[in-house]
Design an enzyme around this catalytic site. Structure first.
Site, PDB file in Angstrom:
ATOM      1  N   MET A  27      36.110  48.776  33.576  1.00 39.91           N
ATOM      2  CA  MET A  27      35.581  49.769  32.854  1.00 39.91           C
ATOM      3  C   MET A  27      36.569  51.102  32.331  1.00 39.91           C
ATOM      4  O   MET A  27      36.195  51.925  31.852  1.00 39.91           O
ATOM      5  CB  MET A  27      34.419  50.110  33.299  1.00 39.91           C
ATOM      6  CG  MET A  27      33.198  49.081  33.538  1.00 39.91           C
ATOM      7  SD  MET A  27      31.757  49.687  33.532  1.00 39.91           S
ATOM      8  CE  MET A  27      31.620  50.882  35.095  1.00 39.91           C
ATOM      9  N   HIS A  34      42.331  49.995  40.564  1.00 37.89           N
ATOM     10  CA  HIS A  34      42.463  49.212  39.536  1.00 37.89           C
ATOM     11  C   HIS A  34      43.943  48.432  39.533  1.00 37.89           C
ATOM     12  O   HIS A  34      44.093  47.377  39.348  1.00 37.89           O
ATOM     13  CB  HIS A  34      42.098  49.621  38.132  1.00 37.89           C
ATOM     14  CG  HIS A  34      40.644  50.262  37.998  1.00 37.89           C
ATOM     15  ND1 HIS A  34      40.741  51.426  37.959  1.00 37.89           N
ATOM     16  CD2 HIS A  34      39.507  49.742  37.993  1.00 37.89           C
ATOM     17  CE1 HIS A  34      39.348  51.867  37.539  1.00 37.89           C
ATOM     18  NE2 HIS A  34      38.485  50.759  37.740  1.00 37.89           N
ATOM     19  N   VAL A 177      41.302  50.712  47.928  1.00 35.31           N
ATOM     20  CA  VAL A 177      42.267  51.520  47.777  1.00 35.31           C
ATOM     21  C   VAL A 177      41.820  53.133  48.153  1.00 35.31           C
ATOM     22  O   VAL A 177      40.632  53.254  47.320  1.00 35.31           O
ATOM     23  CB  VAL A 177      43.198  51.485  46.780  1.00 35.31           C
ATOM     24  CG1 VAL A 177      44.506  52.676  46.643  1.00 35.31           C
ATOM     25  CG2 VAL A 177      43.712  50.109  46.464  1.00 35.31           C
ATOM     26  N   SER A 187      36.717  55.800  39.712  1.00 32.94           N
ATOM     27  CA  SER A 187      36.626  56.590  38.227  1.00 32.94           C
ATOM     28  C   SER A 187      35.815  57.709  38.138  1.00 32.94           C
ATOM     29  O   SER A 187      36.053  58.720  37.567  1.00 32.94           O
ATOM     30  CB  SER A 187      36.384  55.636  37.112  1.00 32.94           C
ATOM     31  OG  SER A 187      36.969  54.529  37.177  1.00 32.94           O
TER      32      SER A 187
END
Ligand code: AMP
Length: 283
Positions: A27, A34, A177, A187
């Site tokens: 997203m 990511h 992570v 995010s």
């Protein structure tokens, strides 16, 4: 790197490719979590496709769809530097372009692993995830698709969907992570002030403490869960709303009473008004 906005152009571009395709659905508002998926995809495949699409059908009404961070330009710079071949970044009207309201379109009911936890605290969330991921799989036709264990239940839901519907794609799960503090990258972390962000590391501390108690011999799931809840409420008081703390079987996602090496500790909270999830294995 090609940044593609329409399904037609994506299909035409991918039809020319010969070789394996690694796919990373996201997203956007990309971070190292990511990027770790993108690096794995780059290593394993001839081509790498990343989608950036904030999917409205997986957000509950009134939640943070409108305010979800959107940083397409800087995301593309990061992806270009990693050697990504295609970024697919459709608008909502492109992705959901059939002329019927969302509520009257084909739905995918996820398997039983979706029933509890995020499935309970976010109604229809996993239906929305399954719909968009299957649409993306049909468009990209990837050889391998990469998902983070950060969204542990989502990984289980997608793996079941692919198996149950005979989708021809290998699902590859990758480890979480974390920031140096232990906070899982997300995010949504960008919503925290610097101080809140440091404090949020206590979520990982709470999970780690439960895993440490288990290593010392405590196998009673109820006690370990209560320990995590106490730890979080002691530290955060009214700044935290706990959605759930649960110890589950990592395949069925059902709660367990005795912890063993197949168990996973899951947590979902709203901290300083920000929705966060995290999880840790008992190994
Ligand atoms: P999202 O953009 O939040 O939909 O996430 C896209 C993919 O990145 C999902 O497969 C997530 O599980 C994965 N992901 C998000 N955060 C992390 C993280 N901290 N570590 C590893 N994978 C992550």
């Amino acid at each position: 790197m090609n940044v593609i906005l329409t399904k037609e152009e994506l299909r035409a571009h991918l039809a020319e490719l010969r070789g394996s395709v690694g796919f990373v659905p996201t997203m956007g508002a990309l971070h190292e979590g990511h990027l770790s998926l993108v690096r794995a995809a780059r290593e394993d495949n001839d081509y790498v496709v990343v989608s950036i699409f904030v999917n409205p059908t997986q957000f509950e009404p009134g939640k943070d769809f409108d305010t979800y961070p959107r940083t397409l330009e800087s995301d593309c710079e990061l992806l270009k530097a990693l050697g990504v071949d295609v970024v697919f970044a459709p608008k909502i009207s492109e992705m959901y372009d059939t002329p019927r309201p969302l509520s009257s379109r084909t739905k995918i009911t996820p398997s039983a692993v979706a029933e509890l936890w995020e499935g309970e605290v976010r109604r229809n969330h996993f239906e929305g995830v399954c719909l968009v991921v299957s649409k993306l799989f049909n468009l990209v036709r990837p050889t391998n698709a990469y998902f983070g264990e950060k969204d542990f239940q989502q990984l289980a839901v997608i793996s079941d969907m692919v198996r149950d519907l005979d989708m021809d794609v290998a699902i590859i799960g990758r480890p979480i992570v974390r920031e140096e503090s232990g906070l899982a990258l997300s995010s949504r972390n960008s919503r925290f002030s610097a101080v809140q962000r440091l404090k949020a590391a206590a979520i990982f501390e709470a999970l780690s403490e439960a895993v440490a108690f288990n290593k010392e011999g405590e196998c009673n799931a109820e006690k370990l869960v209560a320990g995590v809840v106490d730890y979080l409420t002691d530290i955060f008081g009214s700044d935290i709303k706990i959605g759930y703390v649960a110890i589950v079987d990592s395949h069925t996602l059902q709660p367990v009473s005795i912890v063993d090496s197949r168990s996973r500790l899951l947590v979902s909270v709203e901290l300083f008004g920000v929705h966060l999830i995290d999880n840790l294995a008992f190994r």
